[in-house]
Design a protein around this motif. Structure first.
Motif, PDB file in Angstrom:
ATOM      1  N   THR A 158       1.045  -1.094   0.041  1.00  0.00           N
ATOM      2  CA  THR A 158       0.060  -0.005   0.081  1.00  0.00           C
ATOM      3  C   THR A 158       0.771   1.291   0.059  1.00  0.00           C
ATOM      4  OG1 THR A 158       0.200   0.063   2.322  1.00  0.00           O
ATOM      5  CG2 THR A 158      -1.758  -1.229   1.573  1.00  0.00           C
ATOM      6  N   ASP A 159       0.244   2.074  -0.007  1.00  0.00           N
ATOM      7  CA  ASP A 159       1.131   3.697  -0.017  1.00  0.00           C
ATOM      8  C   ASP A 159       1.869   3.977   1.207  1.00  0.00           C
ATOM      9  OD1 ASP A 159      -0.220   4.192  -2.504  1.00  0.00           O
ATOM     10  OD2 ASP A 159      -1.527   5.731  -1.589  1.00  0.00           O
ATOM     11  N   LYS A 160       1.657   3.235   2.358  1.00  0.00           N
ATOM     12  CA  LYS A 160       2.185   3.394   3.557  1.00  0.00           C
ATOM     13  C   LYS A 160       2.844   2.311   3.983  1.00  0.00           C
ATOM     14  CE  LYS A 160       0.642   7.663   4.617  1.00  0.00           C
ATOM     15  NZ  LYS A 160      -0.418   8.014   4.051  1.00  0.00           N
ATOM     16  N   ILE A 162       5.350  -0.063   5.268  1.00  0.00           N
ATOM     17  CA  ILE A 162       6.627   0.126   6.243  1.00  0.00           C
ATOM     18  C   ILE A 162       7.462  -1.020   5.928  1.00  0.00           C
ATOM     19  CG2 ILE A 162       7.655   0.214   8.735  1.00  0.00           C
ATOM     20  CD1 ILE A 162       4.700   1.212   9.518  1.00  0.00           C
TER      21      ILE A 162
END
Ligand SMILES: *[C@@H]1O[C@H](CO)[C@@H](O)[C@H](O)[C@H]1NC(C)=O
Ligand SMILES: *[C@@H]1O[C@H](CO)[C@@H](O)[C@H](O)[C@H]1NC(C)=O
Ligand SMILES: *[C@@H]1O[C@H](CO)[C@@H](O)[C@H](O)[C@H]1NC(C)=O
Ligand SMILES: *[C@@H]1O[C@H](CO)[C@@H](O)[C@H](O)[C@H]1NC(C)=O
Ligand SMILES: *[C@@H]1O[C@H](CO)[C@@H](O)[C@H](O)[C@H]1NC(C)=O
Length: 806
Positions: free
Chosen positions: A37-39, A41
């Protein structure tokens, strides 16, 4: 309240290992996962130098499971899973106990895994070396990304016999491209191209020469990139063959990587670990030297696609372009094949109308060496044109050394290189929208526009009388209009800036120079006069160079070279303001520089300071580097000497007279070329039938550098300490070097003696530059790096111990 407790416990148990432990010491427990996803980690190495996770592509819904440099702004990717094929948003990677890394799509379908591992994986570890490893409870490594390299090797990584690096498709498409680096069973490390569908490997275009057919103990069996940043092939008998030349930037402060770039060039790069605003990857070395000419396989397409033309740019990287009359098959793939806008029809030839239908475009120093079907020898240039124009199979004919080769489509391994000394006559269909003189490419290609100017001239030579006549009128009118406006605007491919060259009339220059009264100097190309021109009300001093010795009927070359010179912009070059081209009056108008030539500065009464001299030496090197590698068309100066270096108000060195050598050559080919250059500065290959390359300038620069250091002229009687006399500076410098008496060269120059490390480095560079064998001389890029101290300088070989081969 009571029922909240299990939730909190759940959070503590489940989230903690993921968010904190995974981030702190590089260890990731089995069961941990990342979702694309965009975030997302990533998993970081303890020092946070490297990250493992999903990298988002330009197309924001696609991700590549990869390893990258985490701390530098580039976040350069060094490894990727699933042979570079991107995965959709929502895909997930998880560490499993018995299958290792498992990559699955959002629906849970398996996309890739790290080979089947039957043993129990207890955790993964992102090592600070850039290696992601899967480990068993007894610390045995079960899998590591270093064993499955993609296009990059990192320090401490080893490639075993049989190992492969694949290039990417393009800078941003990670799928396997058409270039490979392989360590073969016979011990050789080779670069080769391959056929994409089947992987069939074509002939190598680089090899390390570490094979031994007879003696297995002498064969290379590992490629090691050691922790200090050296890449070498290790032979079974433990001997090393270094690929990395000596480096001066240590792996403690710099990241190093060796990458097979998407264009087929193998590069070692370095980058400071503590990145400042504009720090970037710098290439330390690359192989092959010139991919455009080094790939010559009977099959396959070469560095660029079919019908394309490869040119080497700065950094030794290839650039591809379609010839006139061709356009890219895939407009988004500049390195791909070019398709012809027409297929010659033999019926038109039967009707005898070929010459009305087709024309020829002349391309200098361009060749497709492997597509010929007929050879005419001996042949004249005219014969070579005609034979292609009149043959319906012929797509292009190449003329060189009184021979003519006829070639058919598709053309492969196309290259443009100053050493080719050939002319190509490329067939085009008149009236075709892609043909000259108004090329219309689907992709905006600024270079093409400059080229069309050259081509207009070439077409003149190639087509029928009537067409000639019409074109002469059109071009005449065109130049009239251009000169009338006084400005030629040329799109500059390197920057968005435009080049404004002023087109002067003869009368204007007579006025500006007061009737050519004040002579500034005389050179190989003519006399230089001082003048003043009016620009927006104020008068500007200029130097007007009247060219003589120009070969007649070379209008085309004159304009071409002027445009090439006009496109150069560098603070160590004299700037061209404009030109005059009226009948036999050919003149170049340059900015005027107040402090005269380096010759008068260096050999005058007042010896300039060492710090000034070393700045000047470095400036000249940077100017030459720009001419050789960084401007859009390579320029070989051919006459580097202190008389051709001018000094501006701040005593910055500015190279003059560049770009003129070509104008005075009778013929592009070496045999007909008179020796250019000046006694004492001329490289030995001018006297032997060897191709003239940019290395002739390196030689002259070396002589000049020795002059700058010692403040002595290269030829003429030099008085040396004990009354001994030496006529040639370069010989003397070598004597001093061999005797370990380099200090003699600077005499009693205390400023220089106090800066001995630098003086010695400069002297060594000078001695490298004046090697007899051009291939031993460093490139100007290397010279600049050595002078700046970025790269260490080894002791140079003595030039006489190498005999000239070939
Ligand atoms: C990292 O931390 C985890 C949990 O604190 C510990 O079990 C593991 O041994 C550590 N690994 C290393 C390499 O220090
Ligand atoms: C990390 O890599 C270095 C260099 O290859 C190696 O010496 C070290 O053992 C590795 N550490 C772990 C925990 O695997
Ligand atoms: C990369 O190139 C391959 C082959 O040309 C193509 O099939 C693929 O779709 C490209 N991938 C991306 C992400 O553009
Ligand atoms: C093979 O080469 C090694 C040195 O690399 C040498 O010592 C050995 O004698 C050679 N063996 C043969 C059979 O030539
Ligand atoms: C790495 O290789 C170079 C060149 O072979 C060698 O000089 C250097 O000592 C090596 N470094 C280590 C740590 O072995």
């Amino acid at each position: 309240m009571a029922c909240a407790l299990p939730h909190i416990l759940f959070f503590l148990l489940f989230l903690q290992p993921l968010s904190t432990v995974a981030q702190t010491n590089g260890t990731v427990a089995t069961g941990a996962s990342i979702t694309a996803t965009d975030k997302a980690i990533p998993w970081l190495s303890p020092s946070e130098d490297f990250a493992f996770g999903f990298k988002q592509l330009q197309d924001k819904d696609l991700f590549v499971l990869s390893i990258w440099y985490y701390k530098i702004p580039d976040q350069t990717i060094v490894w990727y899973a699933n042979p570079g094929v991107p995965v959709p948003r929502g895909s997930k990677v998880v560490i499993t106990a018995n299958r290792g890394l498992l990559l699955s799509d959002p629906q849970g379908g398996e996309l890739w895994n790290s080979e089947t591992i039957l043993n129990d994986v207890t955790h993964g570890f992102m090592n600070d070396s850039g290696n992601f490893v899967l480990v068993r409870s007894d610390s045995v490594t079960l899998w590591e990304s270093f064993k499955y390299p993609t296009d990059t090797m990192l320090p401490t990584q080893i490639m075993e016999s049989g190992g492969v690096l694949f290039s990417r498709q393009t800078e941003t498409n990670f799928s396997r491209g058409r270039f490979q680096l392989r360590l073969l069973g016979d011990g050789n490390l080779v670069l080769n191209t391959r056929e994409l569908a089947t992987g069939f490997t074509y002939d190598a275009y680089y090899w390390s020469n570490t094979y031994d057919a007879d003696n297995t103990s002498n064969r290379g069996y590992q490629v090691i990139f050691n922790e200090t940043g050296y890449l070498f092939v290790l032979r079974r008998n433990n001997r090393r063959v270094d690929l990395t030349p000596k480096l001066a930037v240590p792996t403690s402060d710099y990241y190093h990587r060796v990458t097979l770039d998407f264009d087929g060039v193998l590069n070692q790069y370095y980058h400071p670990k503590t990145a400042t605003g504009n720090s970037k990857w710098t290439a330390l070395w690359s192989q092959p030297d010139n991919i455009c000419v080094d790939i010559v396989g009977k099959e396959g397409i070469g560095a660029c696609g079919f019908n394309s033309i490869c040119t080497l740019n700065d950094n030794g990287r290839p650039e591809c372009s379609c010839p006139e009359g061709f356009s890219l098959v895939d407009p988004n793939d500049k390195y791909g094949s070019c398709k012809p806008s027409f297929t010659p029809s033999c019926e038109e030839y039967d009707r005898g109308s070929a010459e009305d239908v087709y024309g020829l475009v002349e391309l200098i120093d361009t060749d497709w060496p492997l597509s010929d079907y007929e050879q005419l020898r001996p042949s004249s240039e005219d014969m070579c044109r005609k034979t292609c124009l009149q043959d319906c199979f012929c797509a292009v004919s190449i003329f060189r050394d009184n021979a003519c080769w006829k070639k058919k489509l598709p053309l492969s391994n196309g290259r443009k290189d100053a050493n080719l000394n050939s002319k190509a006559f490329m067939k085009y269909r008149k009236g075709d929208p892609l043909s000259p003189p108004t090329p219309q490419s689907p992709v905006p290609d600024t270079k093409k526009n400059d080229r069309s100017l050259i081509l207009v001239g070439s077409v003149l030579l190639g087509s029928s009388l009537f067409v000639n006549f019409v074109l002469v009128c059109v071009i005449g009118l065109g130049f009239f209009l251009i000169c009338h406006k006084k400005i030629i605007k040329i799109p500059n491919s390197d920057s968005a800036a435009e080049t404004n060259l002023r087109c002067f009339t003869y009368t204007e220059l007579v006025e500006a120079t007061g009737g050519f009264k004040e002579e500034l100097g005389r050179g190989a190309f003519g006399i230089v006069y001082k003048g003043v021109i009016q620009t927006s009300g104020s008068g500007n001093a200029v130097a007007v160079k009247k060219l003589d010795g120009m070969v007649q009927n070379r209008e085309k070359e004159f304009r071409t070279e002027v445009l090439v010179i006009g496109r150069t912009h560098h603070k160590n070059l004299v700037r061209l303001i404009g030109f005059c081209d009226e009948g036999e009056h050919r003149m170049l108008v340059y900015e005027f520089l107040s402090n005269g030539t380096l010759a008068s500065f260096l050999f005058g009464d007042m010896k300039p300071s060492w710090s000034q001299r070393s700045q000047i030496a470095l400036g000249i090197a940077r100017g030459l580097l720009y001419l050789h590698e960084e401007c859009s068309t390579q320029i070989i100066h051919c006459d580097i000497k202190p008389q051709n270096i001018l000094l501006d108000d701040c005593y910055t060195a500015r190279i003059a007279d560049f770009g003129l050598a070509k104008l005075l050559l009778i013929n592009q080919s070496q045999t007909d070329t008179g020796i250019r250059g000046t006694k004492g500065y001329v490289a030995p290959e001018w006297f032997r039938s060897r191709p003239i390359t940019a290395k002739v300038d390196v030689y002259s620069y070396g002589v000049l550098l020795l002059e700058i250091i010692s403040c002595r002229k290269s030829v003429g009687y030099l008085e040396i300490n004990c009354g001994e006399e030496k006529a040639i500076l370069t010989d003397w410098a070598f004597d001093c070097f061999l005797k370990g008496r380099l200090v003699d060269l600077v005499g009693d120059d205390t400023e220089a003696l106090n800066d001995w490390n630098k003086v010695e480095r400069f002297l060594m560079v000078g001695l490298w530059c004046i090697q007899e064998d051009p291939s031993l001389r460093p490139s100007m890029r290397k010279v600049t790096q050595m002078l700046e101290g970025v790269v260490e300088v080894d002791g140079p070989p003595c030039p006489s111990q190498f005999s000239f081969t070939g």
